[in-house]
Design a protein around this motif. Sequence first.
Motif, PDB file in Angstrom:
ATOM      1  N   MET A  39       0.819  -1.204   0.000  1.00 48.90           N
ATOM      2  CA  MET A  39       0.000   0.000   0.000  1.00 48.90           C
ATOM      3  C   MET A  39       0.859   1.263   0.000  1.00 48.90           C
ATOM      4  O   MET A  39       0.524   2.258  -0.644  1.00 48.90           O
ATOM      5  CB  MET A  39      -0.928   0.000   1.213  1.00 48.90           C
ATOM      6  N   HIS A  40       1.987   1.233   0.702  1.00 45.94           N
ATOM      7  CA  HIS A  40       2.860   2.408   0.743  1.00 45.94           C
ATOM      8  C   HIS A  40       3.448   2.698  -0.637  1.00 45.94           C
ATOM      9  O   HIS A  40       3.582   3.860  -1.032  1.00 45.94           O
ATOM     10  CB  HIS A  40       3.972   2.200   1.772  1.00 45.94           C
ATOM     11  N   ASP A  41       3.791   1.640  -1.374  1.00 44.61           N
ATOM     12  CA  ASP A  41       4.261   1.830  -2.753  1.00 44.61           C
ATOM     13  C   ASP A  41       3.156   2.445  -3.604  1.00 44.61           C
ATOM     14  O   ASP A  41       3.407   3.320  -4.435  1.00 44.61           O
ATOM     15  CB  ASP A  41       4.688   0.492  -3.361  1.00 44.61           C
ATOM     16  N   LEU A  42       1.932   1.966  -3.392  1.00 46.44           N
ATOM     17  CA  LEU A  42       0.800   2.478  -4.158  1.00 46.44           C
ATOM     18  C   LEU A  42       0.607   3.971  -3.908  1.00 46.44           C
ATOM     19  O   LEU A  42       0.423   4.754  -4.847  1.00 46.44           O
ATOM     20  CB  LEU A  42      -0.470   1.713  -3.786  1.00 46.44           C
ATOM     21  N   LEU A  43       0.661   4.381  -2.643  1.00 45.48           N
ATOM     22  CA  LEU A  43       0.474   5.795  -2.311  1.00 45.48           C
ATOM     23  C   LEU A  43       1.573   6.651  -2.932  1.00 45.48           C
ATOM     24  O   LEU A  43       1.336   7.802  -3.320  1.00 45.48           O
ATOM     25  CB  LEU A  43       0.455   5.970  -0.788  1.00 45.48           C
ATOM     26  N   PHE A  44       2.775   6.086  -3.037  1.00 45.04           N
ATOM     27  CA  PHE A  44       3.871   6.806  -3.694  1.00 45.04           C
ATOM     28  C   PHE A  44       3.630   6.894  -5.201  1.00 45.04           C
ATOM     29  O   PHE A  44       3.814   7.946  -5.816  1.00 45.04           O
ATOM     30  CB  PHE A  44       5.202   6.099  -3.421  1.00 45.04           C
ATOM     31  N   LEU A  45       3.178   5.788  -5.796  1.00 47.28           N
ATOM     32  CA  LEU A  45       2.990   5.738  -7.245  1.00 47.28           C
ATOM     33  C   LEU A  45       1.876   6.663  -7.724  1.00 47.28           C
ATOM     34  O   LEU A  45       1.967   7.237  -8.810  1.00 47.28           O
ATOM     35  CB  LEU A  45       2.698   4.298  -7.678  1.00 47.28           C
ATOM     36  N   VAL A  46       0.814   6.812  -6.923  1.00 48.76           N
ATOM     37  CA  VAL A  46      -0.283   7.682  -7.364  1.00 48.76           C
ATOM     38  C   VAL A  46       0.150   9.147  -7.384  1.00 48.76           C
ATOM     39  O   VAL A  46      -0.463   9.970  -8.073  1.00 48.76           O
ATOM     40  CB  VAL A  46      -1.543   7.515  -6.482  1.00 48.76           C
ATOM     41  N   LYS A  47       1.204   9.464  -6.635  1.00 51.12           N
ATOM     42  CA  LYS A  47       1.741  10.826  -6.685  1.00 51.12           C
ATOM     43  C   LYS A  47       2.548  11.052  -7.959  1.00 51.12           C
ATOM     44  O   LYS A  47       2.644  12.175  -8.453  1.00 51.12           O
ATOM     45  CB  LYS A  47       2.640  11.088  -5.470  1.00 51.12           C
ATOM     46  N   GLN A  48       3.136   9.962  -8.474  1.00 52.75           N
ATOM     47  CA  GLN A  48       4.013  10.071  -9.632  1.00 52.75           C
ATOM     48  C   GLN A  48       3.279   9.918 -10.963  1.00 52.75           C
ATOM     49  O   GLN A  48       3.751  10.383 -11.993  1.00 52.75           O
ATOM     50  CB  GLN A  48       5.113   8.992  -9.553  1.00 52.75           C
ATOM     51  N   HIS A  49       2.123   9.262 -10.933  1.00 49.33           N
ATOM     52  CA  HIS A  49       1.417   8.955 -12.176  1.00 49.33           C
ATOM     53  C   HIS A  49      -0.051   9.355 -12.073  1.00 49.33           C
ATOM     54  O   HIS A  49      -0.668   9.240 -11.016  1.00 49.33           O
ATOM     55  CB  HIS A  49       1.500   7.457 -12.484  1.00 49.33           C
ATOM     56  N   GLN A  50      -0.594   9.793 -13.170  1.00 47.58           N
ATOM     57  CA  GLN A  50      -2.023  10.088 -13.244  1.00 47.58           C
ATOM     58  C   GLN A  50      -2.730   8.815 -13.692  1.00 47.58           C
ATOM     59  O   GLN A  50      -2.748   8.472 -14.870  1.00 47.58           O
ATOM     60  CB  GLN A  50      -2.290  11.224 -14.233  1.00 47.58           C
ATOM     61  N   LEU A  51      -3.320   8.111 -12.732  1.00 45.29           N
ATOM     62  CA  LEU A  51      -3.894   6.798 -12.998  1.00 45.29           C
ATOM     63  C   LEU A  51      -5.381   6.896 -13.328  1.00 45.29           C
ATOM     64  O   LEU A  51      -6.111   7.686 -12.741  1.00 45.29           O
ATOM     65  CB  LEU A  51      -3.698   5.886 -11.789  1.00 45.29           C
ATOM     66  N   ASP A  52      -5.813   6.050 -14.258  1.00 46.32           N
ATOM     67  CA  ASP A  52      -7.232   5.968 -14.592  1.00 46.32           C
ATOM     68  C   ASP A  52      -7.937   4.923 -13.735  1.00 46.32           C
ATOM     69  O   ASP A  52      -9.017   5.165 -13.193  1.00 46.32           O
ATOM     70  CB  ASP A  52      -7.412   5.605 -16.074  1.00 46.32           C
ATOM     71  N   VAL A  53      -7.315   3.747 -13.633  1.00 46.16           N
ATOM     72  CA  VAL A  53      -7.938   2.624 -12.930  1.00 46.16           C
ATOM     73  C   VAL A  53      -6.908   1.947 -12.026  1.00 46.16           C
ATOM     74  O   VAL A  53      -5.764   1.730 -12.431  1.00 46.16           O
ATOM     75  CB  VAL A  53      -8.512   1.585 -13.922  1.00 46.16           C
ATOM     76  N   ILE A  54      -7.337   1.626 -10.805  1.00 41.88           N
ATOM     77  CA  ILE A  54      -6.508   0.867  -9.869  1.00 41.88           C
ATOM     78  C   ILE A  54      -7.236  -0.422  -9.538  1.00 41.88           C
ATOM     79  O   ILE A  54      -8.378  -0.396  -9.070  1.00 41.88           O
ATOM     80  CB  ILE A  54      -6.242   1.659  -8.574  1.00 41.88           C
ATOM     81  N   LEU A  55      -6.606  -1.557  -9.812  1.00 45.05           N
ATOM     82  CA  LEU A  55      -7.145  -2.853  -9.415  1.00 45.05           C
ATOM     83  C   LEU A  55      -6.562  -3.193  -8.054  1.00 45.05           C
ATOM     84  O   LEU A  55      -5.345  -3.309  -7.913  1.00 45.05           O
ATOM     85  CB  LEU A  55      -6.779  -3.943 -10.427  1.00 45.05           C
TER      86      LEU A  55
END
Length: 221
Positions: A39-55
Amino acid sequence: MQYKIRTLVIESSDLIRMGLHSFFSRHPSINLVATTDCMHDLLFLVKQHQLDVILMDLQSIEDHGMENFSRLHRQSPESKVLILSSNEEQHLPSRMLPPGAAGIISKYSSCQLLLNAVTAIHAGKNWLNRGALPVEQLQPIPVKPAVLSDHYPAPDCFKLSRTESRVASLACKGLSAKEIGRQLSVTEKSVRNQLSSIYKKVGVRKQVQLCIKAPLHNYFQ
């Protein structure tokens, strides 16, 4: 040029994560940004990328708590979250999904059905079980009453107090104990004590379980 749906996968199972990576990375309509089990990686990644869908694996929410899930929704409100369930059949109304989740699908679904779900929620629809519905057409799906532990009373044997109902309602919106305390002008310790009492009455052990179970029995009434 065809638009590719920017997608990220958070899944606890290495095999499932590898399978999803293999499928999505080769599909022409999907831009697989990353896969992770953290989850911590995910929170970091959403800051770096503009995501449309998260599974997102349902187990990830249970392991890391509703607070982190709500934080994800606040950081990336435009991202649509599709919950991956380990159950072969999942009958949860959309109103009972965590805030920000656009749908739920079984991990036992076919690749094509999963792709249909990703495409549907990216288009602004909700995905329930095996089909998509526009938000305004969603209807509650019949849910079998959850089996309570023998250590806890049946749901019709009690009622939450007014204070407990307010705390439970805010908890089901994803607020942390500290945030609930701030809204109700009480200490965080007091909120945690209230939550412990609520969990025991309702027959759950985690906040995410309360979010799923409480609306079934109108605990906020």
